[in-house]
Design an enzyme around this catalytic site. Sequence first.
Site, mmCIF file in Angstrom:
data_model
loop_
_atom_site.group_PDB
_atom_site.id
_atom_site.type_symbol
_atom_site.label_atom_id
_atom_site.label_comp_id
_atom_site.label_asym_id
_atom_site.label_seq_id
_atom_site.Cartn_x
_atom_site.Cartn_y
_atom_site.Cartn_z
ATOM 1 N N GLY A 1 9.660 54.502 -19.087
ATOM 2 C CA GLY A 1 8.897 55.698 -19.047
ATOM 3 C C GLY A 1 8.524 56.644 -20.174
ATOM 4 O O GLY A 1 9.378 56.666 -20.750
ATOM 5 N N ASN B 1 17.991 53.341 -22.272
ATOM 6 C CA ASN B 1 19.500 52.417 -22.040
ATOM 7 C C ASN B 1 19.182 51.177 -21.500
ATOM 8 O O ASN B 1 19.843 49.931 -22.092
ATOM 9 C CB ASN B 1 21.038 52.777 -21.119
ATOM 10 C CG ASN B 1 20.220 53.158 -20.188
ATOM 11 O OD1 ASN B 1 18.920 53.071 -19.579
ATOM 12 N ND2 ASN B 1 21.112 54.066 -19.466
ATOM 13 N N ASP C 1 15.767 61.610 -19.538
ATOM 14 C CA ASP C 1 17.322 61.657 -18.497
ATOM 15 C C ASP C 1 17.979 62.308 -19.671
ATOM 16 O O ASP C 1 19.264 62.785 -19.063
ATOM 17 C CB ASP C 1 17.546 60.637 -18.260
ATOM 18 C CG ASP C 1 16.769 60.376 -17.469
ATOM 19 O OD1 ASP C 1 16.166 61.225 -15.486
ATOM 20 O OD2 ASP C 1 16.433 58.941 -16.253
ATOM 21 N N MET D 1 13.260 64.832 -11.586
ATOM 22 C CA MET D 1 14.239 63.473 -11.817
ATOM 23 C C MET D 1 15.133 63.446 -12.518
ATOM 24 O O MET D 1 15.622 64.348 -12.463
ATOM 25 C CB MET D 1 12.960 63.258 -12.596
ATOM 26 C CG MET D 1 11.067 62.245 -12.562
ATOM 27 S SD MET D 1 10.526 61.573 -13.732
ATOM 28 C CE MET D 1 8.901 60.871 -12.543
ATOM 29 N N GLU E 1 16.895 63.581 -7.942
ATOM 30 C CA GLU E 1 16.468 62.501 -6.866
ATOM 31 C C GLU E 1 17.198 61.668 -7.164
ATOM 32 O O GLU E 1 17.435 61.527 -5.857
ATOM 33 C CB GLU E 1 15.436 61.990 -7.050
ATOM 34 C CG GLU E 1 15.132 61.562 -9.280
ATOM 35 C CD GLU E 1 13.711 60.850 -9.323
ATOM 36 O OE1 GLU E 1 12.852 61.069 -8.927
ATOM 37 O OE2 GLU E 1 14.289 60.288 -10.439
#
Lengths: 388, 388
Positions: free
Chosen positions: A12, A107, A134, A176, A233
Amino acid sequence: MPSTFVIAQGGGPTAVINQTMAGAVLEIRRRHPKARVLGSRHGVRGIRDGDYVDLSDIPEEQLLRIAATPGAALGSTRDKPDAAYCDVILEGLKKADARAFIYIGGNDTAGTQQILTEAAQGSIAFVHAPKTIDNDLEENDHTPGFISAAEFVAGAFLSVDLDFRALPGIYVGIVMGRHAGFLTAAAAAWRDEDTDGPHLIYVPERAFSVPRFIDEVKATLARHRRCVVAVSEGVTTADGKALVESIVPADKLERDAHGNIKLSGSDLSRAFENALAEGLPGKRARVDALGYMPRGYIGAVNAVDAQEAFDAGVFAIDAADKGGGSVALKYEGGKTVLKLVPLANVAGKTRHMPDDFMLPDANHLSEKGLEYLRRLVPGRFKIGRPFV
Amino acid sequence: MPSTFVIAQGGGPTAVINQTMAGAVLEIRRRHPKARVLGSRHGVRGIRDGDYVDLSDIPEEQLLRIAATPGAALGSTRDKPDAAYCDVILEGLKKADARAFIYIGGNDTAGTQQILTEAAQGSIAFVHAPKTIDNDLEENDHTPGFISAAEFVAGAFLSVDLDFRALPGIYVGIVMGRHAGFLTAAAAAWRDEDTDGPHLIYVPERAFSVPRFIDEVKATLARHRRCVVAVSEGVTTADGKALVESIVPADKLERDAHGNIKLSGSDLSRAFENALAEGLPGKRARVDALGYMPRGYIGAVNAVDAQEAFDAGVFAIDAADKGGGSVALKYEGGKTVLKLVPLANVAGKTRHMPDDFMLPDANHLSEKGLEYLRRLVPGRFKIGRPFV
């Protein structure tokens, strides 16, 4: 010695991933003025297809403008190469006369670099430069992209809480974050007084229970007349399944190439709407998914995040010259420093939010969690307290 | 002569509605240093219940800090008083020794002021000060709150378009706007080149058809490999019904006190997800509702909007001294000017986006529409063009 550096972006996009590309390109020019720099379009796909943009001579001014632009300027991919795909990539890199491949991503991207390292047996340096909103990479205090996303989320919840003071009700904002709750937790970074929202925080690290959720919303409404909730989420029920899996039939779950379930649809919103309609009938309740906005909103690009992402790109070239590995952001002696760590320590692993970032018996942040978030996302706005 | 000014805020909060309150309070102090200023909590409810905050002596510094804070600091309401409720309000205003009541809000709020004006028969001055992110007030070139919301929407779509360049697919962003498409149209304000998204704009003023939508998405994908869509939550089908009405059974439609159908839930998102899954099976498609963020995101408070909202508050006191009416923002001679207009011209009416703001035969903005939006929301960011 081969004279080409190949750079790609994976996963992303973020608000600052282009800073890392720019940092790497400029450092290659400084260290290796005669080297060729190829940007591979859409991650490893560009290497597979021979689809490159030549970055060797791009004017620095243009490069820095791209650096300041969110998104992934080279394009990205969610491909997770298997052994055969990796052979094709290796062949492509050799064909391009590559001495190093710098892959900016999370990752999964580190995992690709690990496989390639093993397959290449030392002929090419593989470097993973970190990126993810994240914030879930092992070895890192935090990751480039997280601070900007966290700042957006902190501002969004501060703003929505002001809205719901004026017109009370229940607000659930879905954030997210598949496995790690850091970004959702950032919703609380700019809380100032005890009455401020978000009043409840649900992260994937803690089992989610609908009845408990309804009880907690009720208790919050009794105290504050409104209830603002931040939820990941990726929240999971006690059986370890994503909440969305308990709603959507298994054969209707959409998955990406990595086998990850799609979490970003309206199913989860609807589940919360239904739970609230049933548990608190007649109460004004609104559920929003913040969706794609946190990960690249152009109005919330954080300057520290941008600088750290650029520096990670610069450091990646030093790492390439030393044979490869993963670039990590450590926090030492009160500042962020860059270190080279083994790819295996990061590849395919998920760093979860530490348990003590949350209160032991409530769905809210602990002082330790707040301290961490406020270090990364210090308050930017001094608000005037409303009269309600 | 009665010496009290009563101020209240109605309808959805905005990023700058508190500027209007602050402008009014400071102008009362300047013109009528001995007057009392009461803020009614939660719109007319505070007058009904005698629930006031005394703003007469609030330090200017505190007031200006509140002015710069999104939300509605006095609280708001969606109550639409009937004749009996209006009698109670009038009684409350007389009890408070009110000489004027300044109510900041949209066309429903103007409607309340119109009813009260008729019922009071001249004993109190009723002023409507404009506010709405929908930009749908008659007599106004644009409304306080719209510019900030539009800037958020323009930035959100610019950012998401960059994201979807990197990882191609279909993106549908649902934007608040029940009857007027201005805010959705603002998604296109910062498009620069022909390839830039949003590629399709659907507003309530044009009949929406699912088959045509699918065809247009297909055509866009063929040209640009991605398709970014901005759609108003209030889009209607050719029979004049809100799209969400064709999805949700009539007895499940949630309505507010004004009889308006709730549009902000996940139903519309799901309708688009389903339509895309059926019409373009297997294509990556994501549907986000931007939800509450545009109307008060603290990171997108526009300075011009803030100043205009403040000025409208100042002007409202001049209007009160002249007997009441509605404050309107006109555009004359290349600048925004304030005028006093009859409440009846604004009350309960909806200003739609002019038909020629859209191309005659495509779901996109015309040059005229773009010119209007770019005047209000000039570009704030110079992006570096991506390589994909």
